[in-house]
Design a protein around this motif. Structure first.
Motif, mmCIF file in Angstrom:
data_model
loop_
_atom_site.group_PDB
_atom_site.id
_atom_site.type_symbol
_atom_site.label_atom_id
_atom_site.label_comp_id
_atom_site.label_asym_id
_atom_site.label_seq_id
_atom_site.Cartn_x
_atom_site.Cartn_y
_atom_site.Cartn_z
ATOM 1 N N ALA A 213 0.815 -1.217 0.000
ATOM 2 C CA ALA A 213 0.000 0.000 0.000
ATOM 3 C C ALA A 213 0.850 1.269 0.000
ATOM 4 O O ALA A 213 0.491 2.275 -0.622
ATOM 5 C CB ALA A 213 -0.934 0.000 1.208
ATOM 6 N N TRP A 214 1.975 1.228 0.692
ATOM 7 C CA TRP A 214 2.794 2.433 0.867
ATOM 8 C C TRP A 214 4.039 2.432 -0.013
ATOM 9 O O TRP A 214 4.931 3.273 0.176
ATOM 10 C CB TRP A 214 3.215 2.564 2.326
ATOM 11 N N ALA A 215 4.094 1.535 -0.983
ATOM 12 C CA ALA A 215 5.291 1.379 -1.812
ATOM 13 C C ALA A 215 5.798 2.688 -2.429
ATOM 14 O O ALA A 215 7.015 2.925 -2.440
ATOM 15 C CB ALA A 215 5.031 0.342 -2.906
ATOM 16 N N PRO A 216 4.932 3.558 -2.968
ATOM 17 C CA PRO A 216 5.457 4.785 -3.589
ATOM 18 C C PRO A 216 6.283 5.648 -2.647
ATOM 19 O O PRO A 216 7.147 6.405 -3.092
ATOM 20 C CB PRO A 216 4.193 5.513 -4.044
ATOM 21 N N TRP A 217 6.027 5.545 -1.341
ATOM 22 C CA TRP A 217 6.745 6.350 -0.352
ATOM 23 C C TRP A 217 7.931 5.592 0.248
ATOM 24 O O TRP A 217 8.641 6.143 1.077
ATOM 25 C CB TRP A 217 5.793 6.775 0.757
ATOM 26 N N MET A 218 8.128 4.343 -0.160
ATOM 27 C CA MET A 218 9.206 3.534 0.412
ATOM 28 C C MET A 218 10.119 2.942 -0.655
ATOM 29 O O MET A 218 10.920 2.054 -0.355
ATOM 30 C CB MET A 218 8.620 2.405 1.282
#
Length: 309
Positions: free
Chosen positions: A114-119
């Motif tokens: 879910a948070w891949a773009p920020w990680m």
């Protein structure tokens, strides 16, 4: 000058609807803790005030060092994704997961999805996994290095883990970015210093982490987990490296822990080293707007020592 903002331990609420099936795990303990304690002191209005004041300071980048959620329910992970979208473009916000984001088995993978773009590191595509950490992002002359210590643990435990595989990858990143002359910021959830938290919350692998910093160097470590605006020092290759914690971003005034704060770190290159100024801003009362709590200079060993202002 590069301005970096730092928040941690947001613990977004309120909890979504919880089923008995959801609680058939460690989540039962966390749910009871939420009802008895955390929900009384963690409020969306507090987070909103902190974020509004942080944006008013016009940072170039934001570091979020974990614990975005409470029980890592599917609804919480999705809520956190929507909240991240309000902070800024994924390229301007860097996230590392905390123990609450990996609260039960399987939650870590869902959060990574879910948070891949920020990680994601620069130039990295595809699905994230444990081997995706540490990641590297370079902004101006600053290297942002995201380390994961998140792992599901037994009830009443909130430990973190820094294993050999990640240590080897971090060593390579620190060495390469050091040769490039970049200001290296390591983002990690659990404080990599002894005695910063209780034994049931500590990081396994502190010695391994500190050995890497001593051998390969770093300029700054940002962490969360303790819910305290702390400052420790780690021995580095060229001198002490500041390890900076921050109060929980969702903590209302009047609780056991300090009220919500965020860190502002102003980084500028100086002849022979770096000039680094840390300013803490946060809530000072139940109905007061955020204000500056303290400000100090973290000068690299090549320039000087800690100076309080």
């Amino acid at each position: 000058m590069f301005r970096l903002a730092h928040v941690s331990d947001v613990h977004l609420g309120p909890l979504p609807d919880v089923t008995y099936r959801d609680l058939a795990s460690k989540r039962m303990v966390g749910y009871v803790n939420w009802q008895r304690n955390r929900r009384r002191h963690h409020h969306d209005g507090v987070v909103d005030a902190i974020v509004a004041d942080m944006k008013a300071q016009a940072p170039d980048h934001l570091a979020v060092t974990g614990d975005l959620v409470n029980l890592a329910l599917d609804g919480e992970i999705e809520l956190a994704r929507l909240w991240l979208e309000t902070l800024g473009a994924p390229g301007d916000v860097s996230v590392v997961p905390g123990n609450h984001d990996a609260y039960v088995p399987g939650a870590f993978d869902k959060a990574c999805h879910a948070w891949a773009p920020w990680m994601r590191g620069d130039g990295v595509d595809g699905t994230l996994s444990r081997t995706s950490f540490p990641y590297l992002r370079v902004r101006d002359n600053v290297a942002l290095i995201g380390v994961s210590t998140a792992r599901a643990t037994a009830p009443f435990m909130a430990s973190g883990f820094f294993r050999q595989g990640q240590a080897e990858r971090l060593a390579r990143i620190l060495e390469v970015t050091g040769r490039r002359g970049l200001f290296r910021v390591v983002m990690i959830h659990h404080p990599p210093v002894r005695g910063a938290v209780g034994q049931h919350k500590r990081l396994f692998g502190i010695g391994k982490f500190q050995k890497l910093v001593r051998r390969h160097g770093a300029e700054l470590v940002l962490h969360g987990h303790s819910h305290l605006p702390s400052l420790h020092w780690i021995e580095g290759r060229s001198g002490p490296v500041p390890a900076v914690g921050v109060a929980a971003a969702g903590q209302a005034p009047g609780g056991h822990n300090p009220a919500a704060q965020f860190n502002l770190i102003d980084i500028s290159a100086e002849e022979g080293g770096w000039q680094v100024r840390l300013t803490r801003r946060g809530l000072t009362g139940p109905s007061l707007p955020p204000s500056e709590i303290s400000s100090l200079d973290l000068l690299s060993p090549a320039v000087g020592a800690l100076v309080r202002t």
